[in-house]
Scaffold this active site. Sequence first.
Site, PDB file in Angstrom:
ATOM      1  N   ARG A 129       0.800  -1.225   0.000  1.00  0.00           N
ATOM      2  CA  ARG A 129       0.000   0.000   0.000  1.00  0.00           C
ATOM      3  C   ARG A 129       0.835   1.279   0.000  1.00  0.00           C
ATOM      4  O   ARG A 129       0.603   2.161  -0.811  1.00  0.00           O
ATOM      5  CB  ARG A 129      -0.927   0.007   1.221  1.00  0.00           C
ATOM      6  CG  ARG A 129      -1.961   1.111   1.198  1.00  0.00           C
ATOM      7  CD  ARG A 129      -2.884   1.033   2.399  1.00  0.00           C
ATOM      8  NE  ARG A 129      -3.537  -0.262   2.515  1.00  0.00           N
ATOM      9  CZ  ARG A 129      -4.327  -0.592   3.531  1.00  0.00           C
ATOM     10  NH1 ARG A 129      -4.545   0.260   4.509  1.00  0.00           N
ATOM     11  NH2 ARG A 129      -4.888  -1.782   3.574  1.00  0.00           N
ATOM     12  N   HIS A 160      -7.677  -4.708  -7.903  1.00  0.00           N
ATOM     13  CA  HIS A 160      -7.464  -3.979  -6.647  1.00  0.00           C
ATOM     14  C   HIS A 160      -8.757  -3.966  -5.826  1.00  0.00           C
ATOM     15  O   HIS A 160      -9.592  -3.063  -5.988  1.00  0.00           O
ATOM     16  CB  HIS A 160      -7.025  -2.543  -6.969  1.00  0.00           C
ATOM     17  CG  HIS A 160      -6.363  -1.831  -5.829  1.00  0.00           C
ATOM     18  ND1 HIS A 160      -5.128  -2.181  -5.341  1.00  0.00           N
ATOM     19  CD2 HIS A 160      -6.768  -0.769  -5.071  1.00  0.00           C
ATOM     20  CE1 HIS A 160      -4.789  -1.372  -4.355  1.00  0.00           C
ATOM     21  NE2 HIS A 160      -5.774  -0.512  -4.164  1.00  0.00           N
ATOM     22  N   TYR A 177     -18.195  11.757 -14.679  1.00  0.00           N
ATOM     23  CA  TYR A 177     -18.124  12.927 -15.563  1.00  0.00           C
ATOM     24  C   TYR A 177     -16.767  13.052 -16.267  1.00  0.00           C
ATOM     25  O   TYR A 177     -16.682  13.691 -17.311  1.00  0.00           O
ATOM     26  CB  TYR A 177     -18.379  14.211 -14.776  1.00  0.00           C
ATOM     27  CG  TYR A 177     -19.743  14.273 -14.127  1.00  0.00           C
ATOM     28  CD1 TYR A 177     -20.911  14.212 -14.888  1.00  0.00           C
ATOM     29  CD2 TYR A 177     -19.870  14.400 -12.749  1.00  0.00           C
ATOM     30  CE1 TYR A 177     -22.152  14.264 -14.298  1.00  0.00           C
ATOM     31  CE2 TYR A 177     -21.115  14.459 -12.145  1.00  0.00           C
ATOM     32  CZ  TYR A 177     -22.259  14.391 -12.916  1.00  0.00           C
ATOM     33  OH  TYR A 177     -23.492  14.438 -12.331  1.00  0.00           O
TER      34      TYR A 177
END
Length: 738
Positions: free
Chosen positions: A34, A80, A124
């Site tokens: 991570r 993931h 968007y």
Amino acid sequence: MTEQVVSENIKEVQLAGALSERYLAYAMSTIVARSLPDVRDGLKPVHRRLLYAMRQLKLDPNSGFKKCARVVGDVIGKYHPHGDTSVYEAMVRLAQDFAVRYPLVDGQGNFGNIDGDRAAAMRYTEARLTAVALALMDGLDDDAVDFDKTYDGEDEEPVVMPGVFPNLLANGSSGIAVGMATNIPPHNVGEVCDALLYLIKHPDAETVKLLDFVLGPDFPTGGLLVETRENIIKAYTSGRGAMRVRAKWEKEDLGHGQYQIIVTEIPYGVVKSDLIVKIAKLLMERKLPLLADIRDESSDKVRIVLEPKSRSVLAEQLMEHLFKFTDLQINFNLNMNVLDADHTPRVMSLKEVLSAFLKHREIVLIRRSKFRLSKIDHRMELLQGFIVAYLNLDRVIEIIRSEDEPKPILMQEFSLTDVQAEAILNMRLRQLRRLEEESLKSEFEALGLEKASLESLLADEVLRFQKIAEEINACKKAFGQKTALGARRTQIADAPVVVEVPIEAMVEKEPITVVLSEQGWIKALKGQIDPADVKFKEGDKLRLSLNTYTTDHIMFFATNGRFYTLLGDKVPGGRGFGEPIRLSIDLPEDADIVTMFIWKPDEKLLVATSKGKGFIVNSSDIVASTRAGKIILNVATDDKAVLCTQALGDHVAVIGNNRKMLVFKADEIPTMSRGSGVILQKYAGGKLSDVKFFNLTEGLSFPSGNGIRVERDLTPWLGRRAGVGKIPPVGFPRSNKF
């Protein structure tokens, strides 16, 4: 029965051991999967999976854009298994040209800005890969790196990216793991390539030499790196250190001696809107006395306007003041903590990072060369079969037409391998007319030459690093200093020289009269006022007064032996009776003010207690920087400080309330910065009343009657320090004051 089964599944373990084991597993997962980047490609797993998923979607720079929601869906669905918000935020950052020096994602739509505004929702926005990202993944189809199974075992993902782009140093990285963190700044990829090329030729080169090429961080927001060469060398050699980065500014002349300052670049990581709000807040709190106003006139480029308080304020003084108190200057804390090729976290120096990258490039080159060799061997095998088929085309056609199982016949009659026979049988009729002996032989010879070259490359380390150098040069040509993307943005400047900002520059100089009452109330009146005209509360009266200026430092000496400092501009003003002085300084309840005076540089002062102990202190040692004051004279519990006077003269006269006066040389009193002092005069049950410095040749003056008397023959009172003294001259005041 159920209880018996449950009891058989219970194992007794130590709680501490179980917690340690589980926390260690969590810590390693956080560190490896991570928070820390890989030294070879500079990526964390989420970034690597994002780029790979976009490559699988064929979102190369020449193709159209796809919705970010589509990309995020593929990433969390295949590679993931985490939240979509965190994945999208990672993707957005890779597209922000103010956050990443060389963006890996080309975004279309609202991807946020330097003011801290967030990106639009993923439904968007659209994205595709950049040329830098493609360079970073070049070689994935050539068996250049290992692939691991995805979390669900249904697909594969690369363990590391194979590309030639030195992403770790070029784009930097930051992250917080368990018990460790990383913070690597972006650098100029052209400079990194130059350092890599030098390291190839000089493997024993040290970090200090490599820093001749890598000049320091190159932030996407520009700015100025104002750190000493020594500190930069120390940071990159150890892998840890702090480097100062400040905003870039210029002076804009407005005519008639007036000007304004334009900030055009701000330090990396500073949110512009937050910076302006913080400066405005400090301005409202009157903590930036040199600044009159701040405006944000930014468009797509940063333009912050700073107005000085007056045209007499120097631009350099104003900016140094702002650099000290605002985020126009920051410290970037370098911490090159990365995962090495064995996935072990450790802090590396610049040379270690570059060496690890070169080692990775060599491994990639070897694997790609072997992969290409296998392809060449396969193609050459096919070409040999095609040549045989061309030379015996009629017989080959006859066998295929007449035999039910032509493959073994072809293999036996023409000594073909299984692969060759299969390829001939799979050829379409239209390909038969393309068979030309010369073209087949030309291709075979070319592949033979390439095969020999690859075999030489695999056998010779020197040739391998020559090839790596060629690849690095190509990377430099594509993204280096001569390109619009690769030109250095952060300028290297000299380390800043401390500029002392005089009080006169920060505070408007105005005459004031400071008065302190017997009950400890203080106030400042504008102008030079006669203290007799000042009104006090009923039962209160004047104790001390000063005619001074707002730019002066007012010193207060208290009975606890401390000096307190108050700028004239900070003395409570306005109408009324003022404020208790204890609201301005931290004066204890059992202490009181002895005297009040204007601080002057290079002045010597005598401080003394009621028991006649004291010493001389330099005025430079008494200025206090906090409300708590500065302890100078150590006072015993049964004693108190009673006197502070200017030490100017070659002799000193001391008198106690027992009416005994002693005169001795001034150099018998030591100069100290702090202490209990020495005995000035001995008393038998008496206390110190007054001290006066004077020049012996001029005599000792004191008030007598309605005038001033000067005693020139002081022989009867001359002695050594710590003497008892004698009755003062006739006419000496009964108050025992000089």
